[in-house]
Design a protein around this motif. Structure first.
Motif, PDB file in Angstrom:
ATOM      1  N   GLU A   1      33.113  18.668  41.464  1.00 13.53           N
ATOM      2  CA  GLU A   1      31.907  18.123  42.104  1.00 13.53           C
ATOM      3  C   GLU A   1      31.344  19.110  43.124  1.00 13.53           C
ATOM      4  O   GLU A   1      30.130  19.305  43.210  1.00 13.53           O
ATOM      5  CB  GLU A   1      32.218  16.792  42.788  1.00 13.53           C
ATOM      6  CG  GLU A   1      32.456  15.653  41.823  1.00 13.53           C
ATOM      7  CD  GLU A   1      32.920  14.375  42.513  1.00 13.53           C
ATOM      8  OE1 GLU A   1      32.868  14.290  43.756  1.00 13.53           O
ATOM      9  OE2 GLU A   1      33.336  13.455  41.798  1.00 13.53           O
ATOM     10  N   LEU A   2      32.227  19.730  43.904  1.00 15.88           N
ATOM     11  CA  LEU A   2      31.797  20.714  44.899  1.00 15.88           C
ATOM     12  C   LEU A   2      31.109  21.890  44.214  1.00 15.88           C
ATOM     13  O   LEU A   2      30.020  22.305  44.629  1.00 15.88           O
ATOM     14  CB  LEU A   2      32.988  21.205  45.724  1.00 15.88           C
ATOM     15  CG  LEU A   2      32.702  22.336  46.702  1.00 15.88           C
ATOM     16  CD1 LEU A   2      31.779  21.863  47.817  1.00 15.88           C
ATOM     17  CD2 LEU A   2      33.990  22.896  47.274  1.00 15.88           C
TER      18      LEU A   2
ATOM     19  N   VAL B   1      31.411  29.490  47.672  1.00 11.25           N
ATOM     20  CA  VAL B   1      32.586  28.759  48.172  1.00 11.25           C
ATOM     21  C   VAL B   1      33.629  29.762  48.657  1.00 11.25           C
ATOM     22  O   VAL B   1      34.189  29.605  49.753  1.00 11.25           O
ATOM     23  CB  VAL B   1      33.165  27.833  47.077  1.00 11.25           C
ATOM     24  CG1 VAL B   1      34.426  27.145  47.559  1.00 11.25           C
ATOM     25  CG2 VAL B   1      32.116  26.811  46.638  1.00 11.25           C
ATOM     26  N   MET B   2      33.897  30.766  47.854  1.00 13.03           N
ATOM     27  CA  MET B   2      34.888  31.788  48.231  1.00 13.03           C
ATOM     28  C   MET B   2      34.446  32.521  49.501  1.00 13.03           C
ATOM     29  O   MET B   2      35.262  32.752  50.393  1.00 13.03           O
ATOM     30  CB  MET B   2      35.086  32.796  47.086  1.00 13.03           C
ATOM     31  CG  MET B   2      35.646  32.176  45.821  1.00 13.03           C
ATOM     32  SD  MET B   2      37.281  31.493  46.034  1.00 13.03           S
ATOM     33  CE  MET B   2      38.242  32.957  46.050  1.00 13.03           C
ATOM     34  N   ALA B   3      33.167  32.862  49.605  1.00 15.60           N
ATOM     35  CA  ALA B   3      32.658  33.554  50.791  1.00 15.60           C
ATOM     36  C   ALA B   3      32.872  32.702  52.037  1.00 15.60           C
ATOM     37  O   ALA B   3      33.306  33.213  53.083  1.00 15.60           O
ATOM     38  CB  ALA B   3      31.178  33.890  50.621  1.00 15.60           C
TER      39      ALA B   3
ATOM     40  N   SER C   1      35.570  31.747  57.109  1.00 13.75           N
ATOM     41  CA  SER C   1      36.160  30.765  58.024  1.00 13.75           C
ATOM     42  C   SER C   1      37.645  31.017  58.260  1.00 13.75           C
ATOM     43  O   SER C   1      38.268  30.322  59.061  1.00 13.75           O
ATOM     44  CB  SER C   1      35.960  29.349  57.475  1.00 13.75           C
ATOM     45  OG  SER C   1      36.700  29.181  56.286  1.00 13.75           O
ATOM     46  N   GLY C   2      38.212  31.990  57.566  1.00 13.49           N
ATOM     47  CA  GLY C   2      39.622  32.315  57.745  1.00 13.49           C
ATOM     48  C   GLY C   2      40.565  31.359  57.026  1.00 13.49           C
ATOM     49  O   GLY C   2      41.768  31.377  57.260  1.00 13.49           O
TER      50      GLY C   2
ATOM     51  N   VAL D   1      45.016  34.774  47.864  1.00  9.22           N
ATOM     52  CA  VAL D   1      44.371  35.670  46.895  1.00  9.22           C
ATOM     53  C   VAL D   1      45.411  36.190  45.899  1.00  9.22           C
ATOM     54  O   VAL D   1      45.170  36.212  44.687  1.00  9.22           O
ATOM     55  CB  VAL D   1      43.648  36.837  47.609  1.00  9.22           C
ATOM     56  CG1 VAL D   1      43.147  37.865  46.606  1.00  9.22           C
ATOM     57  CG2 VAL D   1      42.500  36.310  48.456  1.00  9.22           C
ATOM     58  N   LYS D   2      46.582  36.575  46.396  1.00  6.58           N
ATOM     59  CA  LYS D   2      47.648  37.069  45.510  1.00  6.58           C
ATOM     60  C   LYS D   2      48.102  35.972  44.549  1.00  6.58           C
ATOM     61  O   LYS D   2      48.340  36.227  43.366  1.00  6.58           O
ATOM     62  CB  LYS D   2      48.829  37.579  46.342  1.00  6.58           C
ATOM     63  CG  LYS D   2      48.533  38.878  47.051  1.00  6.58           C
ATOM     64  CD  LYS D   2      49.691  39.322  47.906  1.00  6.58           C
ATOM     65  CE  LYS D   2      49.352  40.590  48.680  1.00  6.58           C
ATOM     66  NZ  LYS D   2      50.416  40.978  49.611  1.00  6.58           N
TER      67      LYS D   2
END
Length: 128
Positions: free
Chosen positions: A84-85, A96-98, A103-104, A111-112
């Protein structure tokens, strides 16, 4: 089966069922912090709404109390919310990833872990 769309209160009730297992409506209600505890009838109505959505099911009845359990998994519900997001972003994951990076909230370990999952998925696709 299509997963139901769940409200914030419904998700909180589901969280209780996922964490505690089977519960009566009273047990679900008492799982809320005392300062933000909804009324018994509110929880009751919401649980029956969840039952009609097939997100919970009644597993037994003890005297006048119905005992409920989650009928969908936490992973299924999370997947629905994420879909939905992403729908709000036209299916694009970059915004979303950015945001998670800025935001930390996205760590190098995350990521790994994602990289490993992608590699595993790629190997799985090649073997088909």
């Amino acid at each position: 089966m299509s997963l139901p769309k769940l409200t914030k209160l419904e998700l909180q009730i589901m969280e209780t069922l996922w964490n505690r297992g089977t519960c009566s409506i009273r047990e679900v209600q008492e799982a809320f912090p005392e300062t933000r505890r909804p009324a018994y009838t509110t929880v009751q109505t919401t649980v029956y709404r969840l039952e009609s959505k097939k997100a919970v099911r009644c597993v037994k009845r003890i005297s006048n109390a119905n005992i409920f359990e989650a009928a969908i998994s936490r992973g299924e519900a999370q997947g629905k919310l994420i879909d939905e997001l992403l729908g709000l972003f036209g299916g694009r994951t970059k915004p979303v990833m950015a945001h998670l990076i800025e935001s930390g909230q996205l760590t190098l370990d995350d990521v790994k872990e994602a990289e490993q999952a992608l590699k595993k998925l790629a190997r799985k696709d090649k073997s088909k």
